[in-house]
Motif scaffolding. Structure first.
Motif, mmCIF file in Angstrom:
data_model
loop_
_atom_site.group_PDB
_atom_site.id
_atom_site.type_symbol
_atom_site.label_atom_id
_atom_site.label_comp_id
_atom_site.label_asym_id
_atom_site.label_seq_id
_atom_site.Cartn_x
_atom_site.Cartn_y
_atom_site.Cartn_z
ATOM 1 N N GLY A 89 -3.954 -10.328 -2.379
ATOM 2 C CA GLY A 89 -2.829 -9.646 -3.020
ATOM 3 C C GLY A 89 -1.533 -9.939 -2.303
ATOM 4 O O GLY A 89 -1.502 -10.553 -1.230
ATOM 5 N N SER A 90 -0.448 -9.472 -2.901
ATOM 6 C CA SER A 90 0.883 -9.715 -2.328
ATOM 7 C C SER A 90 1.636 -8.405 -2.115
ATOM 8 O O SER A 90 2.803 -8.280 -2.459
ATOM 9 N N GLY A 91 0.961 -7.418 -1.546
ATOM 10 C CA GLY A 91 1.591 -6.129 -1.295
ATOM 11 C C GLY A 91 2.355 -6.098 0.014
ATOM 12 O O GLY A 91 2.631 -7.135 0.638
ATOM 13 N N THR A 92 2.679 -4.883 0.449
ATOM 14 C CA THR A 92 3.456 -4.705 1.686
ATOM 15 C C THR A 92 2.671 -5.142 2.910
ATOM 16 O O THR A 92 3.221 -5.784 3.816
ATOM 17 N N VAL A 93 1.384 -4.788 2.942
ATOM 18 C CA VAL A 93 0.550 -5.180 4.083
ATOM 19 C C VAL A 93 0.432 -6.703 4.171
ATOM 20 O O VAL A 93 0.510 -7.290 5.255
ATOM 21 N N SER A 94 0.251 -7.317 3.024
ATOM 22 C CA SER A 94 0.146 -8.776 3.007
ATOM 23 C C SER A 94 1.433 -9.430 3.502
ATOM 24 O O SER A 94 1.390 -10.393 4.277
#
Length: 226
Positions: free
Chosen positions: A166-171
């Protein structure tokens, strides 16, 4: 008439010339064994193709190790080659393909654009170093700058794996940390090799373009999205 006969026989008088037995009339034109043995050590004409390829691969691998453990060493400058930089450039360009920014509307980096940025940037930095009084050759500088892209190429591979989840904040935070560390490693490794070849009062003028060069590559990696 006598003059004409003498002219027709220019070497006739040499038949009466005697050579002393003490004067050697023979010589030895054989090549010493030591010199031929030394030439064979540096000659690769009779070397099998497989052995030549393995030798070159070992040399490229040794340079990768020098980049992973950067120190002030002249081995990378002395035995320069462009096979490693070419391999890293192709790998990085391939990893940057297939992103959402590859469309014409967003103007993402294409394969040829990555090549131009890497090689044109390296040439500009090399010319800047030479104009500031650097003592290394043009291709030695290209070799160092190209091999020091390796940490950023590894960071691009890691970012591709992270983006699979995924491309979220953590990523993004993980990718930012990886790219930042790789950017610092590339800059530190290249300056460690190039530091001794620059005048002491002009090192900052040489390091600054190197900083910008790896920063642009790191920004391309960080902003990549599948």
């Amino acid at each position: 008439m006598a003059a004409a006969e003498d002219a027709s026989r220019p070497f006739a008088g040499l038949s009466d010339v005697s050579i002393s037995e003490d004067i050697p009339v023979e010589g030895d034109i054989s090549v010493p064994l030591g010199s031929s043995r030394r030439d064979d050590e540096f000659s690769t004409l009779d070397e099998p193709v497989k052995e030549t390829i393995l030798r070159d691969l070992r040399a490229v691998g040794n340079k990768f190790i020098h980049v992973l453990y950067p120190k002030r060493s002249s081995s990378l400058l002395r035995d320069w080659d462009l096979w490693g930089p070419l391999l890293l450039c192709v790998t990085l360009a391939l990893l940057l393909q297939g992103g959402a920014a590859d469309s014409d509307d967003q103007g993402g980096p294409q394969f040829a654009e990555v090549f131009v940025i890497v090689w044109f940037g390296s040439i500009i930095i090399t010319l800047n170093s030479k104009l500031l009084g650097g003592t290394i050759s043009f291709f030695q500088s290209l070799c160092v700058l190209g091999y020091c892209i390796m940490p950023l190429t590894v960071a691009m591979a890691v970012c591709r794996v992270v983006l699979l989840s995924g491309s979220g904040t953590v990523s993004f935070a993980v990718r930012l940390a990886v790219v930042t560390a790789s950017f610092g490693w590339s800059t530190f490794a290249s300056t460690a090799f190039l530091a001794d070849s620059q005048p002491p009062n002009r090192k900052a003028l040489v390091v600054y373009p190197v900083f910008l060069f790896y920063f642009v590559i790191g920004w391309m990696i960080l902003t990549f999205s599948p």
